[in-house]
Design a protein around this motif. Sequence first.
Motif, PDB file in Angstrom:
ATOM      1  N   PHE A 141       0.829  -1.208   0.000  1.00  7.34           N
ATOM      2  CA  PHE A 141       0.000   0.000   0.000  1.00  7.34           C
ATOM      3  C   PHE A 141       0.860   1.253   0.000  1.00  7.34           C
ATOM      4  O   PHE A 141       0.638   2.181  -0.801  1.00  7.34           O
ATOM      5  CB  PHE A 141      -0.913  -0.009   1.228  1.00  7.34           C
ATOM      6  CG  PHE A 141      -1.585   1.317   1.491  1.00  7.34           C
ATOM      7  CD1 PHE A 141      -2.696   1.706   0.754  1.00  7.34           C
ATOM      8  CD2 PHE A 141      -1.104   2.191   2.465  1.00  7.34           C
ATOM      9  CE1 PHE A 141      -3.310   2.928   0.979  1.00  7.34           C
ATOM     10  CE2 PHE A 141      -1.710   3.407   2.699  1.00  7.34           C
ATOM     11  CZ  PHE A 141      -2.818   3.782   1.955  1.00  7.34           C
ATOM     12  N   PHE A 142       1.847   1.300   0.883  1.00 12.04           N
ATOM     13  CA  PHE A 142       2.651   2.506   0.994  1.00 12.04           C
ATOM     14  C   PHE A 142       3.564   2.709  -0.211  1.00 12.04           C
ATOM     15  O   PHE A 142       3.895   3.852  -0.551  1.00 12.04           O
ATOM     16  CB  PHE A 142       3.449   2.498   2.301  1.00 12.04           C
ATOM     17  CG  PHE A 142       2.588   2.769   3.509  1.00 12.04           C
ATOM     18  CD1 PHE A 142       2.029   4.015   3.704  1.00 12.04           C
ATOM     19  CD2 PHE A 142       2.320   1.763   4.428  1.00 12.04           C
ATOM     20  CE1 PHE A 142       1.213   4.276   4.800  1.00 12.04           C
ATOM     21  CE2 PHE A 142       1.511   2.013   5.536  1.00 12.04           C
ATOM     22  CZ  PHE A 142       0.955   3.266   5.720  1.00 12.04           C
ATOM     23  N   ARG A 143       3.943   1.640  -0.877  1.00 12.89           N
ATOM     24  CA  ARG A 143       4.707   1.823  -2.113  1.00 12.89           C
ATOM     25  C   ARG A 143       3.874   2.558  -3.158  1.00 12.89           C
ATOM     26  O   ARG A 143       4.373   3.449  -3.852  1.00 12.89           O
ATOM     27  CB  ARG A 143       5.140   0.460  -2.669  1.00 12.89           C
ATOM     28  CG  ARG A 143       6.241  -0.189  -1.886  1.00 12.89           C
ATOM     29  CD  ARG A 143       6.642  -1.496  -2.538  1.00 12.89           C
ATOM     30  NE  ARG A 143       7.607  -2.193  -1.710  1.00 12.89           N
ATOM     31  CZ  ARG A 143       8.240  -3.297  -2.084  1.00 12.89           C
ATOM     32  NH1 ARG A 143       8.005  -3.814  -3.273  1.00 12.89           N
ATOM     33  NH2 ARG A 143       9.097  -3.871  -1.271  1.00 12.89           N
ATOM     34  N   GLY A 144       2.623   2.177  -3.258  1.00 16.44           N
ATOM     35  CA  GLY A 144       1.755   2.885  -4.195  1.00 16.44           C
ATOM     36  C   GLY A 144       1.646   4.355  -3.872  1.00 16.44           C
ATOM     37  O   GLY A 144       1.684   5.219  -4.769  1.00 16.44           O
ATOM     38  N   GLU A 145       1.540   4.677  -2.579  1.00 20.58           N
ATOM     39  CA  GLU A 145       1.459   6.080  -2.172  1.00 20.58           C
ATOM     40  C   GLU A 145       2.781   6.805  -2.432  1.00 20.58           C
ATOM     41  O   GLU A 145       2.798   7.977  -2.831  1.00 20.58           O
ATOM     42  CB  GLU A 145       1.081   6.178  -0.686  1.00 20.58           C
ATOM     43  CG  GLU A 145      -0.267   5.572  -0.333  1.00 20.58           C
ATOM     44  CD  GLU A 145      -1.426   6.264  -1.029  1.00 20.58           C
ATOM     45  OE1 GLU A 145      -1.319   7.478  -1.323  1.00 20.58           O
ATOM     46  OE2 GLU A 145      -2.447   5.588  -1.285  1.00 20.58           O
ATOM     47  N   PHE A 146       3.880   6.126  -2.206  1.00 21.23           N
ATOM     48  CA  PHE A 146       5.209   6.704  -2.452  1.00 21.23           C
ATOM     49  C   PHE A 146       5.376   7.051  -3.929  1.00 21.23           C
ATOM     50  O   PHE A 146       5.769   8.173  -4.288  1.00 21.23           O
ATOM     51  CB  PHE A 146       6.274   5.704  -1.997  1.00 21.23           C
ATOM     52  CG  PHE A 146       7.696   6.134  -2.229  1.00 21.23           C
ATOM     53  CD1 PHE A 146       8.140   7.408  -1.896  1.00 21.23           C
ATOM     54  CD2 PHE A 146       8.615   5.234  -2.777  1.00 21.23           C
ATOM     55  CE1 PHE A 146       9.469   7.793  -2.113  1.00 21.23           C
ATOM     56  CE2 PHE A 146       9.934   5.605  -2.990  1.00 21.23           C
ATOM     57  CZ  PHE A 146      10.352   6.887  -2.661  1.00 21.23           C
ATOM     58  N   PHE A 147       5.041   6.117  -4.800  1.00 16.32           N
ATOM     59  CA  PHE A 147       5.176   6.380  -6.234  1.00 16.32           C
ATOM     60  C   PHE A 147       4.248   7.513  -6.666  1.00 16.32           C
ATOM     61  O   PHE A 147       4.615   8.355  -7.494  1.00 16.32           O
ATOM     62  CB  PHE A 147       4.863   5.114  -7.033  1.00 16.32           C
ATOM     63  CG  PHE A 147       5.766   3.950  -6.747  1.00 16.32           C
ATOM     64  CD1 PHE A 147       7.075   4.146  -6.330  1.00 16.32           C
ATOM     65  CD2 PHE A 147       5.307   2.644  -6.878  1.00 16.32           C
ATOM     66  CE1 PHE A 147       7.911   3.065  -6.056  1.00 16.32           C
ATOM     67  CE2 PHE A 147       6.128   1.565  -6.617  1.00 16.32           C
ATOM     68  CZ  PHE A 147       7.434   1.773  -6.199  1.00 16.32           C
ATOM     69  N   THR A 148       3.055   7.559  -6.091  1.00 17.19           N
ATOM     70  CA  THR A 148       2.118   8.623  -6.465  1.00 17.19           C
ATOM     71  C   THR A 148       2.608   9.979  -5.969  1.00 17.19           C
ATOM     72  O   THR A 148       2.436  11.001  -6.659  1.00 17.19           O
ATOM     73  CB  THR A 148       0.720   8.319  -5.910  1.00 17.19           C
ATOM     74  OG1 THR A 148       0.311   7.020  -6.333  1.00 17.19           O
ATOM     75  CG2 THR A 148      -0.285   9.350  -6.401  1.00 17.19           C
TER      76      THR A 148
END
Length: 408
Positions: free
Chosen positions: A159-166
């Motif tokens: 989940f947090f990887r997705g937020e990081f990339f965004t």
Amino acid sequence: MSSVGFPMRRTALSALVSCALLQVPAVALAADAAFAACLAGLRAEAVEKGVAVATFDAHTAGLVPDIEVVGFLDAQPEFVTPIWDYMAGLVDAERIADGRALLSQWAPVLARVEAEYAVDAATVVAVWGVESNYGRNFGERPLLGSLSTLSCFGRRQAFFRGEFFTALKILEEGHVAPERLAGSWAGAFGHTQFMPSTFMRLAVDFDGDGRRDLIDSVPDALASTAHFLARAGWRSGQPWGFEVRLPRGLDTAGSGRRNKRPMAEWRARGLTRSDGSALPAGDLAAGLLLPAGREGPAFLVTRNFDALYSYNAAESYALAIAHLSDRLRGGAAFAAPWPTDDPGLSRAERRELQLLLIARGHDIGAADGMIGARTREALRRVQAELGLSVDGRAGQRVLNVLRAAAAR
């Protein structure tokens, strides 16, 4: 969890984090090394997700892990704070007065927002008040530091990887200046604390400057919040719910916001408004919410409450916004008291409590109304000295005892 370039198993990283939290220098260095290796793996994945290599390299150069954020994953206040403490701090006289002033100040913008998204001004401003105290408390953690750390350590890494990339895409598109992209430990930012993925889906450019900026544009933030609620199912003209009075002997099994029934059925079962008047006529569906059990305040809540809930997935949080919106419209406090003999403190009372602790020689920092670790430790010492239950909680009982002691 993606395995692209990821050099260590999650369990090994979690072990490193646990040791790093003990502040052991050698293990902290190992965590730094694991973080650097993790970032190297994330680089390829970020590019696959549409982040330019130059963007990734520019904004991750020099990043170091913020290990403290991992410990916050299981300590969110909405889930660990008694409801009477949570509500007392979020819906107090200061926040109500400030919100009413801002309703007036931003009335033209809020009128445009309501016309566009069919969400009333008081509800939008209540979200603003609960999320950031009307822009006073954005959070100070650099988002890329928090999100990259949570992408590599602890649970919910995917989940947090997705937020990081965004978050990297937000910078790449120029919506927010890099030095301004700071917020909560979990990655929420701006006046109304959007996560990066929520920003990308629902943030709007309402001031017409070509950027969606929730940090330095109040119009963008207010409109984006209304857009979120509209997409979450908000229905104009429908209440979020209201406080009710339960008849004696009511079977509350199966209560909860999800178990909605027609208003006529609740009327037939003997429920009334909190002032004793009849429930509204019609078949509006509502669920019975008992946030502190049947001995505390009770509420019938509609799908608009669910829209508020979707903002942060905590019923106490949704209730704080709902109640603050009512107070901004001139509504009264809850009729039923919370089932406790030691109610919570407003922010003004918390500051008073801290000043009393400081006067007794406790080094807790500034009296800012935020009950942190140093304030709780000082409270435990004072509670032991004064013969009170030692729990470090800031409530009316310890405040009154400290007031009396100071007056002697």
